[in-house]
Scaffold this motif. Structure first.
Motif, mmCIF file in Angstrom:
data_model
loop_
_atom_site.group_PDB
_atom_site.id
_atom_site.type_symbol
_atom_site.label_atom_id
_atom_site.label_comp_id
_atom_site.label_asym_id
_atom_site.label_seq_id
_atom_site.Cartn_x
_atom_site.Cartn_y
_atom_site.Cartn_z
ATOM 1 N N SER A 37 0.855 -1.176 0.000
ATOM 2 C CA SER A 37 0.000 0.000 0.000
ATOM 3 C C SER A 37 0.893 1.228 0.000
ATOM 4 O O SER A 37 2.097 1.144 0.255
ATOM 5 C CB SER A 37 -0.907 -0.007 1.240
ATOM 6 O OG SER A 37 -1.889 1.006 1.170
ATOM 7 N N MET A 38 0.281 2.381 -0.297
ATOM 8 C CA MET A 38 1.060 3.616 -0.328
ATOM 9 C C MET A 38 1.582 3.941 1.066
ATOM 10 O O MET A 38 0.823 3.987 2.031
ATOM 11 C CB MET A 38 0.192 4.760 -0.851
ATOM 12 C CG MET A 38 0.956 6.069 -1.030
ATOM 13 S SD MET A 38 2.288 5.969 -2.256
ATOM 14 C CE MET A 38 1.327 5.913 -3.764
ATOM 15 N N GLN A 39 2.886 4.151 1.132
ATOM 16 C CA GLN A 39 3.550 4.423 2.405
ATOM 17 C C GLN A 39 3.721 5.914 2.652
ATOM 18 O O GLN A 39 3.623 6.393 3.779
ATOM 19 C CB GLN A 39 4.914 3.731 2.419
ATOM 20 C CG GLN A 39 5.764 4.011 3.648
ATOM 21 C CD GLN A 39 5.251 3.312 4.884
ATOM 22 O OE1 GLN A 39 4.733 2.211 4.787
ATOM 23 N NE2 GLN A 39 5.387 3.935 6.040
ATOM 24 N N ASN A 40 4.000 6.663 1.597
ATOM 25 C CA ASN A 40 4.247 8.095 1.737
ATOM 26 C C ASN A 40 3.821 8.819 0.465
ATOM 27 O O ASN A 40 4.456 8.639 -0.569
ATOM 28 C CB ASN A 40 5.737 8.341 1.988
ATOM 29 C CG ASN A 40 6.027 9.741 2.483
ATOM 30 O OD1 ASN A 40 5.141 10.457 2.909
ATOM 31 N ND2 ASN A 40 7.286 10.139 2.395
ATOM 32 N N PRO A 41 2.683 9.522 0.520
ATOM 33 C CA PRO A 41 1.833 9.819 1.672
ATOM 34 C C PRO A 41 1.049 8.578 2.126
ATOM 35 O O PRO A 41 0.637 7.763 1.310
ATOM 36 C CB PRO A 41 0.900 10.912 1.173
ATOM 37 C CG PRO A 41 0.835 10.712 -0.303
ATOM 38 C CD PRO A 41 2.192 10.211 -0.707
ATOM 39 N N LEU A 42 0.859 8.479 3.415
ATOM 40 C CA LEU A 42 0.303 7.279 4.034
ATOM 41 C C LEU A 42 -1.141 7.025 3.601
ATOM 42 O O LEU A 42 -1.967 7.932 3.598
ATOM 43 C CB LEU A 42 0.365 7.424 5.545
ATOM 44 C CG LEU A 42 0.065 6.178 6.380
ATOM 45 C CD1 LEU A 42 1.112 5.104 6.134
ATOM 46 C CD2 LEU A 42 0.026 6.551 7.860
ATOM 47 N N SER A 43 -1.422 5.761 3.236
ATOM 48 C CA SER A 43 -2.777 5.389 2.834
ATOM 49 C C SER A 43 -3.687 5.237 4.053
ATOM 50 O O SER A 43 -3.214 5.068 5.180
ATOM 51 C CB SER A 43 -2.755 4.073 2.052
ATOM 52 O OG SER A 43 -2.384 3.000 2.907
ATOM 53 N N ARG A 44 -4.973 5.276 3.809
ATOM 54 C CA ARG A 44 -5.942 5.124 4.890
ATOM 55 C C ARG A 44 -5.782 3.778 5.593
ATOM 56 O O ARG A 44 -5.732 3.705 6.824
ATOM 57 C CB ARG A 44 -7.370 5.246 4.340
ATOM 58 C CG ARG A 44 -7.758 6.636 3.908
ATOM 59 C CD ARG A 44 -9.184 6.679 3.367
ATOM 60 N NE ARG A 44 -9.560 8.037 2.990
ATOM 61 C CZ ARG A 44 -10.742 8.384 2.476
ATOM 62 N NH1 ARG A 44 -11.660 7.441 2.280
ATOM 63 N NH2 ARG A 44 -10.996 9.643 2.170
ATOM 64 N N VAL A 45 -5.698 2.710 4.805
ATOM 65 C CA VAL A 45 -5.687 1.378 5.400
ATOM 66 C C VAL A 45 -4.415 1.135 6.207
ATOM 67 O O VAL A 45 -4.460 0.594 7.317
ATOM 68 C CB VAL A 45 -5.877 0.299 4.316
ATOM 69 C CG1 VAL A 45 -4.712 0.258 3.334
ATOM 70 C CG2 VAL A 45 -6.086 -1.071 4.949
ATOM 71 N N GLU A 46 -3.278 1.560 5.685
ATOM 72 C CA GLU A 46 -2.043 1.348 6.441
ATOM 73 C C GLU A 46 -1.989 2.260 7.659
ATOM 74 O O GLU A 46 -1.474 1.889 8.715
ATOM 75 C CB GLU A 46 -0.818 1.575 5.564
ATOM 76 C CG GLU A 46 0.468 1.196 6.275
ATOM 77 C CD GLU A 46 1.705 1.435 5.428
ATOM 78 O OE1 GLU A 46 2.764 1.696 6.035
ATOM 79 O OE2 GLU A 46 1.612 1.360 4.195
ATOM 80 N N THR A 127 9.269 12.524 -3.282
ATOM 81 C CA THR A 127 9.526 11.106 -3.524
ATOM 82 C C THR A 127 8.402 10.303 -2.892
ATOM 83 O O THR A 127 8.341 10.163 -1.669
ATOM 84 C CB THR A 127 10.878 10.679 -2.927
ATOM 85 O OG1 THR A 127 11.925 11.449 -3.536
ATOM 86 C CG2 THR A 127 11.127 9.199 -3.192
ATOM 87 N N PHE A 128 7.506 9.834 -3.723
ATOM 88 C CA PHE A 128 6.423 8.982 -3.256
ATOM 89 C C PHE A 128 6.996 7.585 -2.999
ATOM 90 O O PHE A 128 7.893 7.125 -3.706
ATOM 91 C CB PHE A 128 5.309 8.916 -4.306
ATOM 92 C CG PHE A 128 4.669 10.243 -4.578
ATOM 93 C CD1 PHE A 128 3.530 10.640 -3.893
ATOM 94 C CD2 PHE A 128 5.203 11.113 -5.521
ATOM 95 C CE1 PHE A 128 2.946 11.877 -4.128
ATOM 96 C CE2 PHE A 128 4.629 12.351 -5.781
ATOM 97 C CZ PHE A 128 3.497 12.728 -5.077
ATOM 98 N N ARG A 129 6.473 6.927 -1.992
ATOM 99 C CA ARG A 129 6.958 5.595 -1.636
ATOM 100 C C ARG A 129 5.784 4.642 -1.437
ATOM 101 O O ARG A 129 4.781 5.009 -0.826
ATOM 102 C CB ARG A 129 7.824 5.646 -0.375
ATOM 103 C CG ARG A 129 9.126 6.398 -0.584
ATOM 104 C CD ARG A 129 9.976 6.437 0.663
ATOM 105 N NE ARG A 129 11.216 7.174 0.437
ATOM 106 C CZ ARG A 129 12.337 6.641 -0.029
ATOM 107 N NH1 ARG A 129 12.396 5.340 -0.276
ATOM 108 N NH2 ARG A 129 13.405 7.380 -0.216
ATOM 109 N N TYR A 130 5.952 3.445 -1.948
ATOM 110 C CA TYR A 130 4.902 2.430 -1.887
ATOM 111 C C TYR A 130 5.475 1.203 -1.213
ATOM 112 O O TYR A 130 6.423 0.588 -1.710
ATOM 113 C CB TYR A 130 4.427 2.092 -3.299
ATOM 114 C CG TYR A 130 3.127 1.324 -3.364
ATOM 115 C CD1 TYR A 130 1.928 1.978 -3.645
ATOM 116 C CD2 TYR A 130 3.090 -0.050 -3.170
ATOM 117 C CE1 TYR A 130 0.729 1.281 -3.721
ATOM 118 C CE2 TYR A 130 1.899 -0.757 -3.237
ATOM 119 C CZ TYR A 130 0.728 -0.085 -3.520
ATOM 120 O OH TYR A 130 -0.464 -0.777 -3.590
#
Length: 339
Positions: A37-46, A127-130
């Protein structure tokens, strides 16, 4: 009274049974850890998972868990559709984007203006992080909401900009996270949402996430969320592409670095396209592009590969049989010496 089976026969039957168990466990449905899941920006589920499913801190996560239960948050890396094959808009109705139309994740679709959010600066490099618990080849497409978005109303496809602001194929994997260098779209204000689609190219499977963001400085600082431990999350079955049985694609000796593509024009309200290809078609994230290769050849092929499993099982069967026969020979030698 029936005769008791000989020692040789008993050992042979035991070896066969153990070998059969090894084979059946391998030839059954393949499983692997769900993917991320998307880490940065943080996803709702995580974000709700990191708060703690049993004792969430935010009102939004409490409401989501009250609706869908705690298991969805433990399964934070499994918001997916196994046979998506680029048909995102066809398979996910309006109002169900964050859950990917999965009832177990229904709490993620709650329209609220108080979801924990990450602060971003419009027009800046970022830098988006997944977070990836099982890496695969594929393409990431990131969309941001448009002027019609209202966080207090269900998210619709038409609330997203028609083209992704960032498209990256086979990005680098660093410390268990895909690195997606890009730029935050300019002109954004207030509370918005970034919708991420990760379409595998080695399978029809796709993953989805919603990340709430704000442009007024009221959210959390980027990159401050804890990173979940590797392997945490749901176990699920992989759906391999028809006829492929999860077969690994060839990796060239010199693989190019991750490519970042500028969004091209696609029909309004139809996120998922590249170039002039409308979303919901197999071309969206399909494996037809020869440039879709992993950076540094580091992306694992973790779909079900039954040929590899079969080889391992046969080897296990031989080892078990050999061990059993060795036990039998030692027993016969002891009997011979005893005589």
């Amino acid at each position: 009274m029936p005769a008791r089976p000989s020692a040789r026969r008993r050992v042979t039957v035991l070896a066969g049974a153990l070998a059969g168990l090894a084979l059946s466990g391998t030839l059954g449905t393949g499983t692997a850890a769900a993917h991320g899941s998307m880490q940065n920006p943080l996803s709702r589920v995580e974000g709700c998972y990191l708060e703690g499913p049993e004792h969430p801190k935010s009102a939004a996560c409490k409401a989501a868990i009250a609706l869908g239960g705690t298991q969805a948050m433990y399964d934070w890396n499994g918001v997916r559709i196994g046979d998506a094959n680029g048909r995102h808009q066809q398979l996910i109705p309006d109002g169900k984007l964050c859950s990917a139309n999965s009832p177990g994740f229904a709490g993620l679709d709650l329209p609220r203006a108080d979801w924990p959010a990450t602060s971003l600066k419009a027009g800046s490099d970022f830098t988006f992080r997944y977070r990836a618990t099982a890496p695969h080849r594929g393409t990431f497409r990131l969309y941001v909401t448009n002027g019609t978005y209202n966080p207090s109303e269900p998210l619709k496809w038409s609330n997203l900009q028609s083209t992704p602001f960032l498209t990256v194929t086979d990005p680098k994997l660093v410390d268990g996270q895909y690195v997606l260098p890009g730029k935050v779209p300019a002109g954004l204000k207030g509370r918005q949402l970034i919708y991420a689609i990760w379409q595998r190219s080695d399978s029809p499977e796709a993953f989805y996430s919603c990340s709430d963001v704000v442009f007024d400085g009221s959210g959390a600082a980027p990159g401050t969320a804890a990173v979940p431990t590797a392997g945490s999350g749901v176990q699920h079955t992989h759906e391999a592409a028809p006829g492929s049985a999860g077969a690994p694609a060839a990796v060239p000796a010199a693989a190019p670095a991750a490519a970042t593509a500028s969004p091209a024009t696609s029909p309004a309200g139809a996120p998922g396209g590249t170039g002039n290809t409308a979303p919901g078609t197999p071309a969206d994230g399909a494996a037809s592009s020869p440039a879709a290769v992993p950076a540094g050849a580091q992306l694992a092929q973790t779909g079900t590969d039954r040929s590899t499993g079969l080889i391992a099982a046969v080897g296990t069967a031989f080892v078990l049989s050999g061990t059993a026969m060795a036990v039998l020979r030692r027993r016969n030698r002891r009997r011979a010496h005893a005589r």
